[in-house]
Design a protein around this motif. Structure first.
Motif, short mmCIF file in Angstrom:
data_model
loop_
_atom_site.label_atom_id
_atom_site.label_comp_id
_atom_site.label_asym_id
_atom_site.label_seq_id
_atom_site.Cartn_x
_atom_site.Cartn_y
_atom_site.Cartn_z
N GLY A 241 9.66 8.23 -67.14
CA GLY A 241 8.28 8.08 -67.60
C GLY A 241 7.40 8.01 -66.36
N GLU A 242 6.65 6.92 -66.20
CA GLU A 242 5.77 6.80 -65.03
C GLU A 242 6.36 5.86 -63.98
OE1 GLU A 242 1.98 5.58 -66.58
OE2 GLU A 242 1.41 7.69 -66.82
N ARG A 243 7.56 5.41 -64.24
CA ARG A 243 8.17 4.39 -63.37
C ARG A 243 9.10 5.05 -62.33
NH1 ARG A 243 12.27 0.62 -63.86
NH2 ARG A 243 13.22 1.97 -65.41
N LEU A 244 8.90 4.69 -61.07
CA LEU A 244 9.78 5.22 -60.03
C LEU A 244 11.15 4.54 -60.14
CD1 LEU A 244 9.98 6.96 -57.35
CD2 LEU A 244 9.78 4.76 -56.19
N ILE A 245 12.21 5.36 -60.25
CA ILE A 245 13.55 4.75 -60.33
C ILE A 245 14.42 5.14 -59.13
CG2 ILE A 245 13.59 4.51 -62.84
CD1 ILE A 245 15.51 7.03 -62.72
N GLY A 246 13.91 6.08 -58.30
CA GLY A 246 14.68 6.42 -57.10
C GLY A 246 13.87 7.30 -56.17
N ALA A 247 14.08 7.14 -54.88
CA ALA A 247 13.46 8.03 -53.89
C ALA A 247 14.46 8.22 -52.76
CB ALA A 247 12.16 7.44 -53.36
N LEU A 248 14.53 9.44 -52.26
CA LEU A 248 15.47 9.76 -51.18
C LEU A 248 14.72 10.53 -50.09
CD1 LEU A 248 18.31 10.19 -49.86
CD2 LEU A 248 18.54 12.21 -51.35
N PHE A 249 14.85 10.10 -48.86
CA PHE A 249 14.20 10.74 -47.71
C PHE A 249 15.31 11.19 -46.76
CE2 PHE A 249 11.60 7.38 -49.45
CZ PHE A 249 10.35 7.97 -49.60
N VAL A 250 15.30 12.48 -46.41
CA VAL A 250 16.36 13.03 -45.55
C VAL A 250 15.73 13.72 -44.34
CG1 VAL A 250 18.20 14.76 -45.41
CG2 VAL A 250 17.92 13.40 -47.48
N ALA A 251 16.29 13.52 -43.17
CA ALA A 251 15.78 14.15 -41.94
C ALA A 251 16.93 14.34 -40.96
CB ALA A 251 14.70 13.27 -41.32
N PRO A 252 16.76 15.25 -39.99
CA PRO A 252 17.84 15.42 -39.00
C PRO A 252 17.87 14.27 -37.98
CG PRO A 252 16.08 17.02 -38.63
CD PRO A 252 15.71 16.26 -39.85
N GLU A 253 16.79 13.48 -37.94
CA GLU A 253 16.74 12.32 -37.05
C GLU A 253 16.65 11.07 -37.93
OE1 GLU A 253 12.87 13.61 -38.33
OE2 GLU A 253 14.28 14.73 -37.10
N PRO A 254 16.80 9.87 -37.37
CA PRO A 254 16.68 8.67 -38.20
C PRO A 254 15.36 8.68 -38.99
CG PRO A 254 17.53 8.08 -36.05
CD PRO A 254 17.18 9.55 -35.98
N VAL A 255 15.44 8.37 -40.27
CA VAL A 255 14.29 8.52 -41.17
C VAL A 255 13.21 7.49 -40.83
CG1 VAL A 255 13.56 8.31 -43.58
CG2 VAL A 255 15.71 9.45 -43.01
N ALA A 256 11.99 8.00 -40.59
CA ALA A 256 10.88 7.11 -40.22
C ALA A 256 10.02 6.80 -41.44
CB ALA A 256 10.04 7.77 -39.13
#
Ligand code: FES
Length: 292
Positions: free
Chosen positions: A183-198
């Protein structure tokens, strides 16, 4: 810290780490916030590099409370000689020799999730309880074949799920981001990068369970940035009163120039006191910045 179920305690440094002196880090090709492998003839572990002048040269410190339940390969006691003192029964915790090298990460990831993740198969992972869910640090030496499939598996979404999965890919920079909404509720987020995620860990964890309805808000979330109405409190410094580095820096900029003044304004540092040296460091850093 023993049950790892207190969000306030786990929010302080929510992953296993090795603290090492800057000169040792440089000598071993390890940079701050990347991952390091510690190895001896008993085992090897993978932990985050915390480069700090506080650590004596030639020695490293690793916290002992990370178990296999909460981390992929960070159980430091696997490295320790099991010989114990005949009287106290203590193992040789402080006399363990290790070799150090950088972990060859092909990517780094950071996720927040409303539900605890299931089994994670990456070369490095650590999960910690947040107020409304979990925060998960990830890395691996190989790239997954399909990032969307990886994100779905991590969030525990099956192929038929009604969940709204928003994605952003910058293939040239190898940045991938996902946000899952029920619905409108955040249940997950994923951030990916080749360096440590800022991405601010504290801010991202605070978005869980929030209603994020407008496209602008959702894009800001994918960008990993706090909106003007939700200033980033920064990494948690005082676990007793849940006060972040950003809040302390703002108090210093506003005239609190001593640890006591910060304590009066924010309560930070006024209970167990273990955060007071960190508060002092922030005061010094802000004042040096201002003087420059
Ligand atoms: S962590 Fe206990 S007073 Fe700040």
């Amino acid at each position: 810290t023993r049950t790892a179920l207190s969000p306030r305690l786990m929010g302080h440094i929510a992953e296993p780490f090795v603290e090492l002196h800057p000169e040792d880090a440089a000598a071993h090709g390890i940079t701050a916030a990347t991952l390091a492998v510690l190895q001896n003839d008993r085992a090897s572990i993978v932990v985050r590099a915390l480069v700090s002048e506080d650590q004596k040269r030639g020695t490293v410190f690793v916290p002992l409370h990370w178990t296999d339940q909460f981390s992929g390969k960070a159980r430091v006691d696997a490295l320790v000689n099991p010989a114990t003192d005949p009287v106290s029964g203590q193992p040789e915790l402080k006399f363990t020799a290790v070799a150090l090298r950088p972990y060859a990460a092909a990517w780094y990831g950071f996720a927040v999730m409303a539900e605890a993740p299931g089994e994670i198969a990456t070369g490095y992972w650590a999960k910690a309880k947040a107020k409304d869910g979990w925060r998960v640090e990830l890395a691996d030496a190989v790239l997954p074949q399909d990032w969307t499939a990886f994100a779905r598996a991590l969030f525990g979404l099956d192929a038929l799920s009604e969940i709204d999965l928003l994605a952003y890919h910058d293939s040239a920079a190898a940045h991938h981001r996902f946000a899952a909404f029920s619905g409108e509720r955040l249940i997950g987020a994923l951030f990916v990068a080749p360096e440590p995620v800022a991405v601010s860990r504290g801010w991202a964890a605070e978005q869980l369970g929030r209603t994020v309805s407008t496209p602008g808000e959702r894009m800001r979330l994918l960008a990993g940035r706090a909106g003007a109405s939700q200033p980033d409190r920064g990494a948690q410094v005082c676990a007793c009163f849940d006060v972040g580095a950003g809040q302390i820096a703002a108090a210093v900029a506003g005239g609190c120039h001593t640890v006591e003044a910060v304590g009066t304004a924010l309560q930070a540092g006024t209970n167990c006191g273990s955060c007071r040296s960190e508060i002092r460091r922030i005061i010094d850093a802000v004042r040096i910045q201002k003087a420059g």
